[in-house]
Design a protein around this motif. Sequence first.
Motif, mmCIF file in Angstrom:
data_model
loop_
_atom_site.group_PDB
_atom_site.id
_atom_site.type_symbol
_atom_site.label_atom_id
_atom_site.label_comp_id
_atom_site.label_asym_id
_atom_site.label_seq_id
_atom_site.Cartn_x
_atom_site.Cartn_y
_atom_site.Cartn_z
ATOM 1 N N ALA A 96 37.858 16.503 29.122
ATOM 2 C CA ALA A 96 37.697 15.604 30.267
ATOM 3 C C ALA A 96 36.265 15.078 30.329
ATOM 4 N N PRO A 97 36.053 13.964 31.032
ATOM 5 C CA PRO A 97 34.696 13.454 31.216
ATOM 6 C C PRO A 97 33.802 14.521 31.848
ATOM 7 N N GLY A 98 32.582 14.638 31.330
ATOM 8 C CA GLY A 98 31.653 15.638 31.834
ATOM 9 C C GLY A 98 31.596 16.893 30.995
ATOM 10 N N LYS A 99 32.548 17.055 30.086
ATOM 11 C CA LYS A 99 32.549 18.216 29.192
ATOM 12 C C LYS A 99 31.348 18.142 28.248
ATOM 13 N N ILE A 100 30.597 19.242 28.148
ATOM 14 C CA ILE A 100 29.467 19.318 27.231
ATOM 15 C C ILE A 100 29.842 20.206 26.057
ATOM 16 N N ILE A 101 29.642 19.682 24.857
ATOM 17 C CA ILE A 101 29.986 20.394 23.630
ATOM 18 C C ILE A 101 28.713 20.563 22.813
ATOM 19 N N LYS A 102 28.387 21.799 22.500
ATOM 20 C CA LYS A 102 27.196 22.084 21.697
ATOM 21 C C LYS A 102 27.611 22.329 20.249
ATOM 22 N N LEU A 103 27.028 21.546 19.364
ATOM 23 C CA LEU A 103 27.338 21.644 17.940
ATOM 24 C C LEU A 103 26.151 22.248 17.207
ATOM 25 N N GLY A 104 26.384 23.361 16.540
ATOM 26 C CA GLY A 104 25.322 24.008 15.791
ATOM 27 C C GLY A 104 25.133 23.374 14.421
ATOM 28 N N PRO A 105 24.249 23.940 13.616
ATOM 29 C CA PRO A 105 24.036 23.444 12.251
ATOM 30 C C PRO A 105 25.330 23.469 11.433
ATOM 31 N N LYS A 106 25.550 22.415 10.688
ATOM 32 C CA LYS A 106 26.703 22.289 9.792
ATOM 33 C C LYS A 106 28.043 22.342 10.535
ATOM 34 N N THR A 107 28.054 21.945 11.799
ATOM 35 C CA THR A 107 29.315 21.844 12.550
ATOM 36 C C THR A 107 29.545 20.390 12.939
ATOM 37 N N SER A 108 30.793 20.045 13.068
ATOM 38 C CA SER A 108 31.138 18.678 13.470
ATOM 39 C C SER A 108 32.452 18.683 14.228
ATOM 40 N N ILE A 109 32.676 17.614 14.965
ATOM 41 C CA ILE A 109 33.902 17.470 15.753
ATOM 42 C C ILE A 109 34.334 16.007 15.708
ATOM 43 N N THR A 110 35.637 15.792 15.695
ATOM 44 C CA THR A 110 36.177 14.434 15.770
ATOM 45 C C THR A 110 36.944 14.294 17.069
ATOM 46 N N LEU A 111 36.526 13.332 17.887
ATOM 47 C CA LEU A 111 37.164 13.050 19.164
ATOM 48 C C LEU A 111 37.835 11.690 19.120
ATOM 49 N N SER A 112 39.042 11.604 19.639
ATOM 50 C CA SER A 112 39.739 10.322 19.778
ATOM 51 C C SER A 112 39.932 10.038 21.261
ATOM 52 N N TYR A 113 39.364 8.933 21.716
ATOM 53 C CA TYR A 113 39.409 8.577 23.136
ATOM 54 C C TYR A 113 40.696 7.842 23.484
ATOM 55 N N LEU A 114 41.383 8.330 24.516
ATOM 56 C CA LEU A 114 42.698 7.818 24.880
ATOM 57 C C LEU A 114 42.644 6.414 25.460
ATOM 58 N N LYS A 115 41.578 6.083 26.153
ATOM 59 C CA LYS A 115 41.487 4.797 26.847
ATOM 60 C C LYS A 115 40.908 3.695 25.975
ATOM 61 N N SER A 116 39.892 4.022 25.203
ATOM 62 C CA SER A 116 39.186 2.998 24.430
ATOM 63 C C SER A 116 39.654 2.886 22.983
ATOM 64 N N CYS A 117 40.446 3.856 22.510
ATOM 65 C CA CYS A 117 40.890 3.904 21.115
ATOM 66 C C CYS A 117 39.718 4.064 20.151
ATOM 67 N N LEU A 118 38.624 4.659 20.628
ATOM 68 C CA LEU A 118 37.489 4.966 19.767
ATOM 69 C C LEU A 118 37.684 6.342 19.135
ATOM 70 N N ARG A 119 37.401 6.419 17.847
ATOM 71 C CA ARG A 119 37.454 7.689 17.125
ATOM 72 C C ARG A 119 36.033 8.026 16.688
ATOM 73 N N GLU A 120 35.535 9.159 17.160
ATOM 74 C CA GLU A 120 34.160 9.539 16.893
ATOM 75 C C GLU A 120 34.112 10.807 16.026
ATOM 76 N N THR A 121 33.290 10.782 14.996
ATOM 77 C CA THR A 121 32.989 11.990 14.230
ATOM 78 C C THR A 121 31.526 12.320 14.485
ATOM 79 N N ILE A 122 31.293 13.471 15.106
ATOM 80 C CA ILE A 122 29.953 13.841 15.569
ATOM 81 C C ILE A 122 29.508 15.103 14.834
ATOM 82 N N SER A 123 28.298 15.050 14.283
ATOM 83 C CA SER A 123 27.743 16.184 13.547
ATOM 84 C C SER A 123 26.511 16.717 14.272
#
Length: 226
Positions: free
Chosen positions: A48-75
């Motif tokens: 949900a909006p406001g969620k904070i995700i901490k990514l350590g070294p060599k970690t990544s996450i892919t988020l797909s946004y339901l409203k904007s159709c944006l797909r993000e890969t964050i390292s």
Amino acid sequence: MRIRMRSLIGALVGAFCVAGPALAETPAAIVEDVQGKIDGVEFMDYVAPGKIIKLGPKTSITLSYLKSCLRETISEGVVLVGTEQSTVQLGDVQRAKVPCDTKAAQLSEREANQSAATTFRTMRSDAKGAPSKLPTIYGVAPLVQAKSGSTLVIERTDGREPTISVPLKNDVMIRGKFYDFAKAGKSLTPGGSYLAILGAKRYAFQVDASATASPTPVIGRLLRLE
């Protein structure tokens, strides 16, 4: 580094509270992929909006946004989930707009509970009788969100095709709430119109004419029936 991270998280929280204190806990994005250990977030979680995700070294996450159709890969870095995209600090983000239909990804209760006949009258024509586009998925293998223990039925409505009936048992569900047609080796026909039946609920949708069996982002083939 740890002190800097804490200060950054505090600043992000403060900024979010100022920008949108009244935002509801409606899911903004779905976690499509996780690489490495990330506390509080798993594959196929909604965030949900406001969620904070901490990514350590060599970690990544892919988020797909339901409203904007944006797909993000964050390292690495710190991620603040927004309504249509993330704010990322101390990390790298790659964004891409992917084919998706928010009507398919965010099924309304009204649509879900209509009878089949009423659904098609409502979805196929507006008040003036003009054609209306059905919610569309962009992969031939839907990813269906539904309750484990029920039975999902998929019927072709614009042509002849065998009906698909799937008992949604725990051993075939992802995280206990998603049935992946791709994982099960099942697919629909590009350009076809269908009715998904789940108990008393009826949901009309179509497969885009250019859909293929190639790997497709989750957000482009997601049908939320529950």
